[in-house]
Design a protein around this motif. Structure first.
Motif, PDB file in Angstrom:
ATOM      1  N   ASN A  99       0.824  -1.202   0.000  1.00 60.73           N
ATOM      2  CA  ASN A  99       0.000   0.000   0.000  1.00 60.73           C
ATOM      3  C   ASN A  99       0.865   1.261   0.000  1.00 60.73           C
ATOM      4  OD1 ASN A  99      -1.377   2.131   2.099  1.00 60.73           O
ATOM      5  ND2 ASN A  99      -2.838   1.324   0.599  1.00 60.73           N
TER       6      ASN A  99
ATOM      7  N   ASP B 277      -3.049   8.020  -7.433  1.00 63.86           N
ATOM      8  CA  ASP B 277      -4.288   7.780  -6.677  1.00 63.86           C
ATOM      9  C   ASP B 277      -5.540   7.830  -7.541  1.00 63.86           C
ATOM     10  OD1 ASP B 277      -2.704   7.494  -4.455  1.00 63.86           O
ATOM     11  OD2 ASP B 277      -3.318   9.384  -3.510  1.00 63.86           O
TER      12      ASP B 277
ATOM     13  N   TRP C  91      -5.965   4.676  -9.733  1.00 69.63           N
ATOM     14  CA  TRP C  91      -6.414   3.468  -9.042  1.00 69.63           C
ATOM     15  C   TRP C  91      -7.853   3.591  -8.545  1.00 69.63           C
ATOM     16  CZ3 TRP C  91      -4.295  -0.878 -10.083  1.00 69.63           C
ATOM     17  CH2 TRP C  91      -2.964  -0.897 -10.507  1.00 69.63           C
ATOM     18  N   LEU C  92      -8.308   4.816  -8.300  1.00 67.03           N
ATOM     19  CA  LEU C  92      -9.719   5.007  -7.954  1.00 67.03           C
ATOM     20  C   LEU C  92     -10.620   4.692  -9.151  1.00 67.03           C
ATOM     21  CD1 LEU C  92      -9.497   8.211  -5.750  1.00 67.03           C
ATOM     22  CD2 LEU C  92     -10.319   5.955  -5.018  1.00 67.03           C
TER      23      LEU C  92
ATOM     24  N   THR D 191     -10.594   0.697  -9.702  1.00 68.16           N
ATOM     25  CA  THR D 191     -11.364  -0.093  -8.728  1.00 68.16           C
ATOM     26  C   THR D 191     -12.868  -0.001  -8.938  1.00 68.16           C
ATOM     27  OG1 THR D 191     -11.244  -0.776  -6.422  1.00 68.16           O
ATOM     28  CG2 THR D 191     -11.724   1.543  -6.829  1.00 68.16           C
TER      29      THR D 191
ATOM     30  N   THR E 253      -5.194   5.369   2.666  1.00 64.78           N
ATOM     31  CA  THR E 253      -6.539   4.950   2.264  1.00 64.78           C
ATOM     32  C   THR E 253      -7.241   6.110   1.570  1.00 64.78           C
ATOM     33  OG1 THR E 253      -7.381   5.481   4.466  1.00 64.78           O
ATOM     34  CG2 THR E 253      -6.823   3.198   4.056  1.00 64.78           C
ATOM     35  N   LEU E 254      -7.878   5.793   0.471  1.00 68.11           N
ATOM     36  CA  LEU E 254      -8.567   6.806  -0.325  1.00 68.11           C
ATOM     37  C   LEU E 254     -10.078   6.617  -0.284  1.00 68.11           C
ATOM     38  CD1 LEU E 254      -6.142   6.650  -3.359  1.00 68.11           C
ATOM     39  CD2 LEU E 254      -6.129   8.301  -1.500  1.00 68.11           C
TER      40      LEU E 254
ATOM     41  N   SER F 156      -5.911  -3.087  -7.232  1.00 71.63           N
ATOM     42  CA  SER F 156      -6.437  -1.773  -6.833  1.00 71.63           C
ATOM     43  C   SER F 156      -6.925  -1.783  -5.388  1.00 71.63           C
ATOM     44  CB  SER F 156      -7.566  -1.325  -7.772  1.00 71.63           C
ATOM     45  OG  SER F 156      -8.764  -2.055  -7.545  1.00 71.63           O
ATOM     46  N   ARG F 157      -7.402  -2.926  -4.933  1.00 64.53           N
ATOM     47  CA  ARG F 157      -7.927  -3.022  -3.568  1.00 64.53           C
ATOM     48  C   ARG F 157      -6.800  -2.960  -2.531  1.00 64.53           C
ATOM     49  NH1 ARG F 157     -12.464  -1.171  -4.015  1.00 64.53           N
ATOM     50  NH2 ARG F 157     -13.327  -2.313  -2.289  1.00 64.53           N
TER      51      ARG F 157
ATOM     52  N   LEU G 244      -5.536   0.734  -2.512  1.00 70.15           N
ATOM     53  CA  LEU G 244      -6.455   1.608  -1.770  1.00 70.15           C
ATOM     54  C   LEU G 244      -6.534   1.273  -0.281  1.00 70.15           C
ATOM     55  CD1 LEU G 244      -9.284   1.777  -4.427  1.00 70.15           C
ATOM     56  CD2 LEU G 244      -7.574   3.527  -3.923  1.00 70.15           C
TER      57      LEU G 244
END
Length: 186
Positions: A17, A25, A28-29, A32, A99-100, A147-148, A151
């Motif tokens: 991570n 960021d 990857w948002l 996901t 964490t996003l 991606s998980r 994030l």
């Protein structure tokens, strides 16, 4: 021994991570979010209709929709039964994570990893004889599942077991699908 595995799982997640940075960021948002994979799903539907025709292809697409619904409910059952906290809710490590997003549901097993692998392996089993590059679809669950981790909302074990579960379910589902398909279309 189990506690040692869980501790290593947490350490690996923190390491993976923290490889992320703000530049990536938003990427990857997007990755996901299932919505952004819609072109892939539409392409698969196109290949199915092209390969099997409208009638049989419609049956295959219906089977794919059932697959996703079953997989989603199956992973939710496991999550609720096991009750493992997501990393972003784990007081021991949450302060160490980037964490996003902050989902509140349980972590084990990853629905993203399970369902995307289930879908992809089933599609490969269906189309491998017609399209030699079908195996490239495996990039979908690998990127989607990673991606998980990026994030901070799943542990590596959640992802690994989710992928393994997806492969096993796809093979069982394909076997059952072929039996029914042969009865209906032979």
């Amino acid at each position: 021994m189990f506690d040692s595995i869980i501790q290593k799982d947490k350490e690996l997640l923190v390491f993976l991570n923290n490889l992320g940075n703000e530049q990536w960021d938003s990427f990857w948002l997007v990755i996901t979010n299932q919505f952004y994979w819609s072109p892939l799903f539409l392409f698969v539907f196109y290949l199915v209709i092209k390969s099997f025709g409208w009638k049989r292809g419609g049956f295959v697409i219906f089977a794919l929709i059932l697959l996703v619904a079953f997989s989603d409910q199956f992973t939710n059952l496991i999550k609720d039964t096991v009750g493992r906290l997501r990393p972003n809710n784990d007081l021991e490590i949450k302060h160490l994570l980037r964490t996003l997003i902050n989902p509140q549901s349980h972590s084990f097993i990853s629905g993203h990893a399970t369902t995307s692998t289930f879908f992809s392996v089933f599609v490969i089993l269906l189309l491998r004889e017609k399209y030699k590059y079908t195996y490239f679809i495996l990039l979908f669950p690998l990127i989607f599942a990673y991606s998980r981790l990026y994030l901070g909302v799943h542990f590596p074990l959640d992802i690994s077991v989710g992928i393994l579960t997806g492969v096993v379910l796809a093979k069982i589902y394909y076997y059952l699908f072929k039996k029914l398909d042969n009865k209906l279309f032979s």
